[in-house]
Write an enzyme that holds these catalytic residues in place. Structure first.
Site, PDB file in Angstrom:
ATOM      1  N   LYS A 233      36.359 -89.544  59.621  1.00  0.00           N
ATOM      2  CA  LYS A 233      36.133 -90.543  58.629  1.00  0.00           C
ATOM      3  C   LYS A 233      37.486 -90.961  58.140  1.00  0.00           C
ATOM      4  O   LYS A 233      38.394 -90.442  57.423  1.00  0.00           O
ATOM      5  CB  LYS A 233      35.365 -89.703  57.567  1.00  0.00           C
ATOM      6  CG  LYS A 233      35.268 -90.848  56.328  1.00  0.00           C
ATOM      7  CD  LYS A 233      34.302 -89.853  55.061  1.00  0.00           C
ATOM      8  CE  LYS A 233      34.325 -90.691  53.842  1.00  0.00           C
ATOM      9  NZ  LYS A 233      35.268 -90.987  53.161  1.00  0.00           N
TER      10      LYS A 233
ATOM     11  N   TYR B  77      37.482 -85.511  57.298  1.00  0.00           N
ATOM     12  CA  TYR B  77      37.562 -86.193  56.093  1.00  0.00           C
ATOM     13  C   TYR B  77      38.897 -86.727  55.634  1.00  0.00           C
ATOM     14  O   TYR B  77      39.788 -85.911  54.944  1.00  0.00           O
ATOM     15  CB  TYR B  77      36.991 -85.671  54.671  1.00  0.00           C
ATOM     16  CG  TYR B  77      36.399 -86.527  53.770  1.00  0.00           C
ATOM     17  CD1 TYR B  77      36.907 -87.623  53.441  1.00  0.00           C
ATOM     18  CD2 TYR B  77      35.680 -85.791  52.735  1.00  0.00           C
ATOM     19  CE1 TYR B  77      36.197 -88.372  52.488  1.00  0.00           C
ATOM     20  CE2 TYR B  77      35.111 -86.705  51.672  1.00  0.00           C
ATOM     21  CZ  TYR B  77      35.460 -87.916  51.562  1.00  0.00           C
ATOM     22  OH  TYR B  77      34.954 -88.665  50.537  1.00  0.00           O
TER      23      TYR B  77
ATOM     24  N   THR C 175      32.558 -89.566  46.286  1.00  0.00           N
ATOM     25  CA  THR C 175      31.622 -89.991  45.501  1.00  0.00           C
ATOM     26  C   THR C 175      30.776 -89.190  44.785  1.00  0.00           C
ATOM     27  O   THR C 175      30.365 -89.236  43.562  1.00  0.00           O
ATOM     28  CB  THR C 175      30.706 -91.189  46.180  1.00  0.00           C
ATOM     29  OG1 THR C 175      31.729 -91.969  46.829  1.00  0.00           O
ATOM     30  CG2 THR C 175      29.974 -91.867  45.147  1.00  0.00           C
TER      31      THR C 175
END
Lengths: 296, 296
Positions: free
Chosen positions: A163, A135, A47
């Site tokens: 994550k 990630y 993001t």
């Protein structure tokens, strides 16, 4: 509170057309997140458009974040890069600037083998010297972590969390049970994909890595706390109000929708880095309606 | 000879561990390609590891290529980048250094929409001011070009060719017929995926964008010329000799195999940019055997 648990809010990184940081706008985003009581900031995540930013812009963003909210809320910094030496440099930069943790995605051009990803993570985790979150984001990296790969990485020094993307079959409990059996105690398992966060938290995950919390930290916190407390009906009520926004995230990609939200919330008129295009007017109107639904 | 036709040879870009160009080694690769009579050089393609190189290293590689073989053989330069402004800068750099054509892949992190790819190509093709080939390589870019997208791009000024992946169903003739109907006369259709080149050339494609020709230009030329002349049995004979190498390309990825080949051919001891790892000894032995099979 442990570093990789609770609500982690992922802000946009506001830049001008040339990719230079707009420090004041970033500060505004971060102060809202900290004021809402989120558990951490996920700076320079997907993001935050980290893949599109220069080393200098990324260093600048970490400095601004540490000056602005450092010590008040932990700052996790995305250090992904196509080259291992670049990711190592970014990890060193982040630590030097005062980051609390790192987030590393296996960015790729040539599709990577498991061994290549392992060596890459091993090098960056050692160089970084900060707790690091894996990630796992196959939609942007093209790399799919097997359970075995996560377990292998979880044994490395500094590798403290993962994550995860939402499981295709929706079985959060089964996935977490498997991963917890294979990883050391204290290894934190969190999820991204805002529309699945309620179920993930109700199933007992450690963290929600949240896009929407980058701009709407207060209602995201309300959702997170209800779900963490096991209050399924309150969590469902809040999640329902988010539903129109989740639909738009899935239709247009949350990255594009967040730029419209920043504008419609009166926070900043910024555009995504090209080639990513601003959403057209019709989509903007739908984002406006989704934000109204959250207020009512 | 038109720019995007015949055999286009894709060399590795030799660098040190820090990503600095080894100019003398690149010169050696290029002179072999030119001496073998290839129709063009595909500099800084996927095989050239463009995604892992700095702007400076890429500028340096183009300068070296132009000094070394400029005017003797057309040089097509890969200018892909995650940001549109970066790809535009690379296109300007390539033209300024004397490149003959450009090759552009829609590199992505956030998956791109058709409109984003269109705007990206439109900007780079205009800025570049050189004939440009669309680099259709879904395995590295995650973007799949529809026929309609190729047709739309083919109408843009400077967009002169497409480099296609091998069709999943093996139907080269059908694919080319469709695309030729939808694109302007003179728009060139070529293929990459060395193991499919014989069939693609026999079916009448304009160009073979060849990895192996970056290091073995002479046998690749023999294969190309036989297939272009419609000599199916001679093409099949040469292709059979390449078969063990094609198998290794498919198993390990041609990028990794080419580094071993450079060493075993006595041309250079270089390593791929990390995170890409050198192949282990067992694989190296198999590459050695495949090269033997080509000699006999």
């Amino acid at each position: 509170m442990r570093l990789f648990s609770g609500l982690s809010a992922f802000p946009l990184t506001p830049t001008d057309a040339a990719g230079h940081l707009q420090a004041d706008v970033l500060g505004r985003f971060l102060e809202r997140i900290q004021a809402a009581g989120a558990d951490s900031i996920g700076l320079l995540g997907s993001t935050g458009g980290y893949a599109y930013l220069s080393r200098e812009a990324r260093q600048h963003a970490v400095r601004v974040a540490v000056e602005c909210v450092g010590g008040k809320i932990p700052i996790i910094v995305g250090v992904g890069a196509l080259r291992t030496d670049e990711a190592e440099t970014l990890a060193r930069d982040a630590k030097a600037a005062g980051a609390d943790g790192l987030l590393l995605a296996p960015m790729s051009y040539t599709p990577l083998t498991d061994e290549e990803v392992f060596q890459h993570f091993s090098a960056v985790a050692e160089t970084g010297g900060l707790p690091l979150c894996i990630y796992n984001n196959p939609s942007t990296t093209k790399f799919t972590f097997s359970d075995d790969m996560i377990a292998r990485l979880a044994k490395l020094p500094n590798v403290a969390a993962v994550k995860m993307p939402l499981p295709a079959n929706g079985d959060f409990s089964g996935e977490m049970e498997r991963l917890r059996e294979m990883t050391p105690g204290g290894f934190a398992i969190g999820y991204s994909g805002d529309w699945g966060a309620t179920d993930a938290l109700l199933a007992g995950c450690d963290a929600w890595y949240s896009v929407v919390a980058g701009l709407l930290p207060a209602p995201a916190m309300a959702l997170a706390r209800a779900a963490q407390a096991g209050d399924g009906s309150e969590a469902a009520r809040i999640n329902d109000a988010f539903q129109p926004l989740w639909d738009l995230f899935r239709t247009f990609g949350s990255f594009r929708v967040m730029y419209v939200m920043a504008d419609l919330l009166g926070l900043a008129r910024i555009e995504p880095p090209r080639p990513i295009l601003p959403l057209p007017q019709e989509a903007r109107s739908r984002v406006g309606e989704a934000l109204q639904s959250l207020k009512s």
